[in-house]
Design a protein around this motif. Structure first.
Motif, PDB file in Angstrom:
ATOM      1  N   VAL A 138     -14.370   9.888 -11.836  1.00 39.12           N
ATOM      2  CA  VAL A 138     -14.451   8.538 -11.334  1.00 39.12           C
ATOM      3  C   VAL A 138     -13.713   8.103 -10.124  1.00 39.12           C
ATOM      4  CG1 VAL A 138     -14.568   5.994 -12.245  1.00 39.12           C
ATOM      5  CG2 VAL A 138     -15.086   7.817 -13.718  1.00 39.12           C
ATOM      6  N   VAL A 139     -14.358   7.603  -9.144  1.00 37.64           N
ATOM      7  CA  VAL A 139     -13.481   7.408  -7.880  1.00 37.64           C
ATOM      8  C   VAL A 139     -13.448   5.831  -7.660  1.00 37.64           C
ATOM      9  CG1 VAL A 139     -13.707   7.575  -5.440  1.00 37.64           C
ATOM     10  CG2 VAL A 139     -14.606   9.578  -6.753  1.00 37.64           C
ATOM     11  N   THR A 140     -12.245   5.531  -7.380  1.00 36.34           N
ATOM     12  CA  THR A 140     -12.076   3.791  -7.279  1.00 36.34           C
ATOM     13  C   THR A 140     -11.180   3.679  -5.837  1.00 36.34           C
ATOM     14  OG1 THR A 140     -10.469   2.162  -8.084  1.00 36.34           O
ATOM     15  CG2 THR A 140      -9.885   4.317  -8.709  1.00 36.34           C
ATOM     16  N   PRO A 141     -12.156   3.046  -4.949  1.00 36.77           N
ATOM     17  CA  PRO A 141     -11.313   2.501  -3.835  1.00 36.77           C
ATOM     18  C   PRO A 141     -10.949   1.219  -3.975  1.00 36.77           C
ATOM     19  CG  PRO A 141     -13.913   2.432  -3.857  1.00 36.77           C
ATOM     20  CD  PRO A 141     -13.608   2.733  -5.329  1.00 36.77           C
ATOM     21  N   VAL A 142     -11.024   0.288  -5.176  1.00 36.73           N
ATOM     22  CA  VAL A 142     -10.704  -0.835  -5.470  1.00 36.73           C
ATOM     23  C   VAL A 142      -9.299  -1.148  -5.353  1.00 36.73           C
ATOM     24  CG1 VAL A 142     -10.884  -2.458  -7.232  1.00 36.73           C
ATOM     25  CG2 VAL A 142     -12.565  -0.639  -7.300  1.00 36.73           C
ATOM     26  N   ASN A 143      -9.398  -2.291  -4.732  1.00 33.94           N
ATOM     27  CA  ASN A 143      -8.055  -3.020  -4.192  1.00 33.94           C
ATOM     28  C   ASN A 143      -7.857  -4.465  -4.601  1.00 33.94           C
ATOM     29  OD1 ASN A 143      -7.199  -0.663  -2.453  1.00 33.94           O
ATOM     30  ND2 ASN A 143      -8.919  -1.646  -1.198  1.00 33.94           N
ATOM     31  N   PRO A 144      -7.027  -4.762  -5.747  1.00 38.82           N
ATOM     32  CA  PRO A 144      -6.571  -5.964  -6.243  1.00 38.82           C
ATOM     33  C   PRO A 144      -5.735  -6.823  -4.986  1.00 38.82           C
ATOM     34  CG  PRO A 144      -5.729  -4.268  -7.615  1.00 38.82           C
ATOM     35  CD  PRO A 144      -5.679  -3.759  -6.423  1.00 38.82           C
ATOM     36  N   ILE A 145      -6.325  -7.962  -4.276  1.00 40.54           N
ATOM     37  CA  ILE A 145      -5.695  -8.423  -3.035  1.00 40.54           C
ATOM     38  C   ILE A 145      -5.776 -10.098  -3.572  1.00 40.54           C
ATOM     39  CG2 ILE A 145      -5.969  -8.967  -0.799  1.00 40.54           C
ATOM     40  CD1 ILE A 145      -7.277  -6.280  -0.380  1.00 40.54           C
ATOM     41  N   GLY A 146      -4.367 -10.575  -3.380  1.00 41.39           N
ATOM     42  CA  GLY A 146      -4.456 -11.967  -3.390  1.00 41.39           C
ATOM     43  C   GLY A 146      -4.429 -12.507  -1.956  1.00 41.39           C
ATOM     44  N   LYS A 147      -4.743 -13.878  -1.708  1.00 41.43           N
ATOM     45  CA  LYS A 147      -4.488 -14.283  -0.213  1.00 41.43           C
ATOM     46  C   LYS A 147      -3.973 -15.833  -0.327  1.00 41.43           C
ATOM     47  CE  LYS A 147      -6.935 -14.704   4.137  1.00 41.43           C
ATOM     48  NZ  LYS A 147      -7.066 -16.256   4.471  1.00 41.43           N
ATOM     49  N   THR A 148      -2.938 -16.275   0.367  1.00 38.78           N
ATOM     50  CA  THR A 148      -2.610 -17.511   0.606  1.00 38.78           C
ATOM     51  C   THR A 148      -2.910 -17.761   2.164  1.00 38.78           C
ATOM     52  OG1 THR A 148      -0.190 -16.962   0.741  1.00 38.78           O
ATOM     53  CG2 THR A 148      -1.006 -17.661  -1.443  1.00 38.78           C
ATOM     54  N   ASP A 149      -1.600 -17.841   2.800  1.00 44.04           N
ATOM     55  CA  ASP A 149      -1.560 -17.897   4.218  1.00 44.04           C
ATOM     56  C   ASP A 149      -1.478 -16.526   4.850  1.00 44.04           C
ATOM     57  OD1 ASP A 149       1.652 -18.890   5.072  1.00 44.04           O
ATOM     58  OD2 ASP A 149       1.007 -17.493   3.685  1.00 44.04           O
ATOM     59  N   HIS A 150      -1.236 -15.415   3.932  1.00 44.77           N
ATOM     60  CA  HIS A 150      -1.301 -14.154   4.371  1.00 44.77           C
ATOM     61  C   HIS A 150      -1.791 -13.367   2.948  1.00 44.77           C
ATOM     62  CE1 HIS A 150       2.319 -14.681   1.754  1.00 44.77           C
ATOM     63  NE2 HIS A 150       2.190 -13.476   1.550  1.00 44.77           N
ATOM     64  N   PHE A 151      -1.955 -11.899   3.380  1.00 49.20           N
ATOM     65  CA  PHE A 151      -2.589 -11.150   2.104  1.00 49.20           C
ATOM     66  C   PHE A 151      -1.319 -10.574   1.376  1.00 49.20           C
ATOM     67  CE2 PHE A 151      -7.075 -11.561   3.242  1.00 49.20           C
ATOM     68  CZ  PHE A 151      -6.940 -11.765   4.806  1.00 49.20           C
ATOM     69  N   TYR A 152      -1.716 -10.561  -0.036  1.00 48.28           N
ATOM     70  CA  TYR A 152      -0.735  -9.803  -0.726  1.00 48.28           C
ATOM     71  C   TYR A 152      -1.229  -8.872  -1.884  1.00 48.28           C
ATOM     72  CZ  TYR A 152      -1.507 -13.765  -4.080  1.00 48.28           C
ATOM     73  OH  TYR A 152      -1.924 -14.530  -4.713  1.00 48.28           O
ATOM     74  N   TYR A 153      -0.512  -8.044  -2.327  1.00 50.24           N
ATOM     75  CA  TYR A 153      -0.870  -7.094  -3.520  1.00 50.24           C
ATOM     76  C   TYR A 153      -0.820  -7.837  -4.869  1.00 50.24           C
ATOM     77  CZ  TYR A 153      -1.808  -2.711  -6.111  1.00 50.24           C
ATOM     78  OH  TYR A 153      -2.178  -1.792  -7.076  1.00 50.24           O
ATOM     79  N   ASP A 154      -1.895  -8.004  -5.545  1.00 52.95           N
ATOM     80  CA  ASP A 154      -1.980  -8.590  -6.704  1.00 52.95           C
ATOM     81  C   ASP A 154      -2.589  -7.721  -7.915  1.00 52.95           C
ATOM     82  OD1 ASP A 154      -3.392 -11.500  -7.764  1.00 52.95           O
ATOM     83  OD2 ASP A 154      -1.820 -10.893  -8.402  1.00 52.95           O
ATOM     84  N   PRO A 155      -1.859  -6.554  -8.386  1.00 54.80           N
ATOM     85  CA  PRO A 155      -2.116  -5.710  -9.407  1.00 54.80           C
ATOM     86  C   PRO A 155      -2.233  -6.407 -10.953  1.00 54.80           C
ATOM     87  CG  PRO A 155       0.057  -5.287  -8.922  1.00 54.80           C
ATOM     88  CD  PRO A 155      -0.262  -6.532  -8.089  1.00 54.80           C
ATOM     89  N   PRO A 156      -2.915  -5.879 -11.626  1.00 56.24           N
ATOM     90  CA  PRO A 156      -3.016  -6.359 -12.948  1.00 56.24           C
ATOM     91  C   PRO A 156      -1.617  -5.501 -13.872  1.00 56.24           C
ATOM     92  CG  PRO A 156      -4.332  -4.303 -12.727  1.00 56.24           C
ATOM     93  CD  PRO A 156      -3.934  -4.697 -11.238  1.00 56.24           C
TER      94      PRO A 156
END
Lengths: 216, 216
Positions: A95-113
């Protein structure tokens, strides 16, 4: 190889299918089978005009899992859990995952579970015999869509099963001029996924488009 | 500019000093002033043999803070807290951190403090008027040491004070052929710092040495 792409009508899915369908059997999956068929037919036609015979078929997401030896989860993070939980039959699949959990305010940030990354969350949702491999995380969707454009980026590939990882690394290297790098165990996925919001910020703050990455 | 380098006798400190001392006044700081002087004298001699006049001086770490307009914290993460807490006078300084908190088992992993990153931990320890900028995180110490070798990597620079960040980006671009990229606010430091254990893993698992990174 038989490659089933869940969410195959999206940019990454379509981009991957387009670049791999000459040498592999591609099953473009979708919640909407008609849409999958349409995408598949368009692809076959476009490649045929270039003298390339594409092995490609539009199917449901469940069929993409059932038919693929390798299953690519090409869905947006916000649909990940609902999509995975609607499907079965992942036993022994790569199972290949290219999935990225990303959040955004005035910039992008990493938002993992809480599991630490999308890849680790997928591992938790799937049977133990499924072999999760993180790959293709940091290539922009826009670049995937430009089907005639060369992709010459580095792709960090991570996973706990070495044989599966090597297979996926081989697949990466078949795509355009991508170079695959073994980035270690699946735990590395949190870092690799987080590079995507970083390169989105770099694009934003430096007036660049479709920023990619190279290791050397 | 006056640049004070805390831990300036280490690889990064020495490498930075060597490459910046033609155009800036460098204060190589150390807990051991004699060692700082020795490093400084060696550098002046080595550069003089190449016809370069180096503006460089060996001092204590406290002097490096006092004399620098820009202060670079070039210490290993495990010494970060004790070093910072032994020093004063950071008010209104631009403080550059290349520090990366890294753990190691059979692979490397990112091991940040509760603040989220070394840069955010430094921000918490220093006066509010100090302007923390993350930079130079992903260049291997071995590359810094090879003083005649070209460094042509990308450097992600992050910070909350735009003017300070621009100054540091300018400094980055004076070093060899490095290219600076604004990576957004100081919050981005966690991602940037974590790239270092990733590239250490890539070196380990792909039989490479001194892996660096480029954005493009």
């Amino acid at each position: 190889m038989k490659i089933g792409i869940i969410g195959g009508t999206g940019d990454i899915g379509e981009g991957l299918a387009h670049r791999l369908s000459q040498n592999h059997e591609i099953y473009i999956g979708s919640r909407d089978k008609d849409k999958a068929c349409e995408t598949s037919e368009c692809m076959i036609k476009a490649l045929s005009e270039k003298g390339i015979s594409a092995h490609c078929q539009g199917v449901t997401n469940q069929d993409a899992v059932d038919m693929g030896d390798i299953v690519v989860i090409s869905v947006n993070y916000r649909h990940l859990e609902s999509t995975i939980k609607s499907l079965t039959g992942f036993e022994d699949k790569i199972v290949v995952t290219p999935v990225n959990p990303i959040g955004k305010t005035d910039h992008f940030y990493y938002d993992p579970p809480e599991e630490g990354s999308a890849a680790l969350a997928i591992k938790k949702m799937l049977p133990e015999s499924a072999k999760i491999v993180g790959a293709f995380n940091n290539i922009s969707a826009q670049k995937w869509k430009k089907l005639d454009e060369v992709l010459d980026y580095s792709v960090a590939v991570c996973g706990d099963d070495l044989a599966s990882k090597k297979i996926v690394m081989g697949l990466v290297e078949e795509v355009s001029e991508l170079t695959a790098y073994d980035a270690g165990p699946l735990e590395s996925s949190s870092i690799i996924e987080s590079i995507t919001p970083l390169i989105l910020n770099i694009a934003k703050y430096n007036n660049m488009k479709d920023v990619g990455i190279k290791f050397y």
